[in-house]
Design a protein around this motif. Sequence first.
Motif, mmCIF file in Angstrom:
data_model
loop_
_atom_site.group_PDB
_atom_site.id
_atom_site.type_symbol
_atom_site.label_atom_id
_atom_site.label_comp_id
_atom_site.label_asym_id
_atom_site.label_seq_id
_atom_site.Cartn_x
_atom_site.Cartn_y
_atom_site.Cartn_z
ATOM 1 N N ASP A 100 12.519 -40.844 -10.110
ATOM 2 C CA ASP A 100 13.140 -40.684 -8.815
ATOM 3 C C ASP A 100 12.606 -39.433 -8.143
ATOM 4 O OD1 ASP A 100 14.684 -40.762 -6.612
ATOM 5 O OD2 ASP A 100 16.626 -40.678 -7.636
ATOM 6 N N GLN A 158 24.363 -42.411 -13.130
ATOM 7 C CA GLN A 158 23.642 -42.177 -11.891
ATOM 8 C C GLN A 158 22.184 -41.856 -12.144
ATOM 9 O OE1 GLN A 158 25.504 -39.250 -9.468
ATOM 10 N NE2 GLN A 158 24.135 -39.539 -7.741
ATOM 11 N N GLY A 184 20.900 -47.763 -10.396
ATOM 12 C CA GLY A 184 21.033 -47.614 -8.964
ATOM 13 C C GLY A 184 22.466 -47.494 -8.517
ATOM 14 N N LYS A 205 15.705 -45.778 -6.514
ATOM 15 C CA LYS A 205 15.861 -44.697 -5.548
ATOM 16 C C LYS A 205 17.164 -44.855 -4.793
ATOM 17 C CE LYS A 205 13.642 -42.618 -1.480
ATOM 18 N NZ LYS A 205 12.489 -42.707 -0.567
ATOM 19 N N ARG A 206 17.967 -43.803 -4.801
ATOM 20 C CA ARG A 206 19.211 -43.795 -4.049
ATOM 21 C C ARG A 206 19.007 -42.921 -2.830
ATOM 22 N NH1 ARG A 206 19.301 -43.660 -8.986
ATOM 23 N NH2 ARG A 206 19.068 -41.404 -9.057
ATOM 24 N N GLN A 238 19.839 -48.975 -1.108
ATOM 25 C CA GLN A 238 19.073 -48.527 -2.256
ATOM 26 C C GLN A 238 17.742 -49.279 -2.344
ATOM 27 O OE1 GLN A 238 21.392 -47.810 -5.881
ATOM 28 N NE2 GLN A 238 23.146 -48.605 -4.777
ATOM 29 N N HIS A 276 14.417 -50.100 -4.850
ATOM 30 C CA HIS A 276 14.009 -50.106 -6.255
ATOM 31 C C HIS A 276 12.577 -50.613 -6.337
ATOM 32 C CE1 HIS A 276 15.633 -50.297 -10.564
ATOM 33 N NE2 HIS A 276 14.314 -50.414 -10.644
ATOM 34 N N GLN A 283 14.369 -53.894 -1.197
ATOM 35 C CA GLN A 283 15.227 -53.069 -0.344
ATOM 36 C C GLN A 283 16.375 -53.952 0.140
ATOM 37 O OE1 GLN A 283 14.502 -49.700 0.900
ATOM 38 N NE2 GLN A 283 16.600 -49.726 1.646
ATOM 39 N N VAL A 286 22.928 -53.588 -4.959
ATOM 40 C CA VAL A 286 22.060 -52.873 -5.892
ATOM 41 C C VAL A 286 20.967 -53.833 -6.369
ATOM 42 C CG1 VAL A 286 21.916 -51.645 -8.088
ATOM 43 C CG2 VAL A 286 23.971 -51.437 -6.661
#
Length: 291
Positions: free
Chosen positions: A174, A197, A201, A232-233, A239, A241, A261, A268
């Motif tokens: 991240d 966390q 996600g 990625k948050r 989020q 990914h 996305q 999530v």
Amino acid sequence: MAYVPGVALLAALVVGCSAGADGNANGADSKAGSPTVTPAPPGKYLTLPAPCRAVPRSTLKDLLPGAAELPGDQQDKVFRGSAAVTYDTDRKVGCSWKSDAPSATRSLSIDFERVVSYDPAVSDDDRADTVYAKKEKAAGLSSSATPGPPEEKDKKGEESEGSEGSEESGKTKDPAGADATGSADPSPSGSSSESGQDTDGAPGSSSSPEEALPSRILDNLGDAAFLQDLPKRAGSTAQHHSVSVVFRTSNVVVTVRYAEQPALITQVPDGRELQEKAQALARKLAEALSE
């Protein structure tokens, strides 16, 4: 009496010239024979495939949900892909695709790099292995360390591979949230309420599939391969990914990137699905290259 010395002098000159010629010949032979090292063999691949035609349309339909429901022209444009800008298609090529669906946006890209060694003592394969090793190191991974089962890694946390590996792994998982992932988990067991966390996600979600799917070395894919998982948050935004699979086969290094996305911030991405599909595509590309 004057004739005899002349004959002797002539004979000496002839002998001297002969010795000099032999000496030069021997010198030339020794110089020519000194670099007897056999040049390293060239790599298996001399060209690269057309990247935008490397992924079958049926596979693209699976990887890009929603694209098949688009009107004809739009559908063709999505499946056609966008070729990467390159100045030597024999050395590096790539292609990318993107599909917007009501629930999420999916993107896919593939890159082929053919490595050539200009050092006769170093083979193309060895040079390609160096290029691959740099990518593996940048991902915070090491092929010398055998990764444990995903469940065990989830319990112990990334620090089980060593503090240095943990620090690098947190950064690569991240990059945008280094403050959240760069620090080591003080709890040796990796409490799900606090460390969730760092591994998935959804903060605080201990049952999320991303927890058991860390970045890792992959087996049975090309000559060497690894997977990098990048959830990625982004705070108030949805989020994102991304999963990358990088592998080397002979003197070609291939990179597959697959990302999602979600349309809603409450959604999530399924990291397990992204990883499975990215790996499946990478194996198809490896098989196609070996044919």
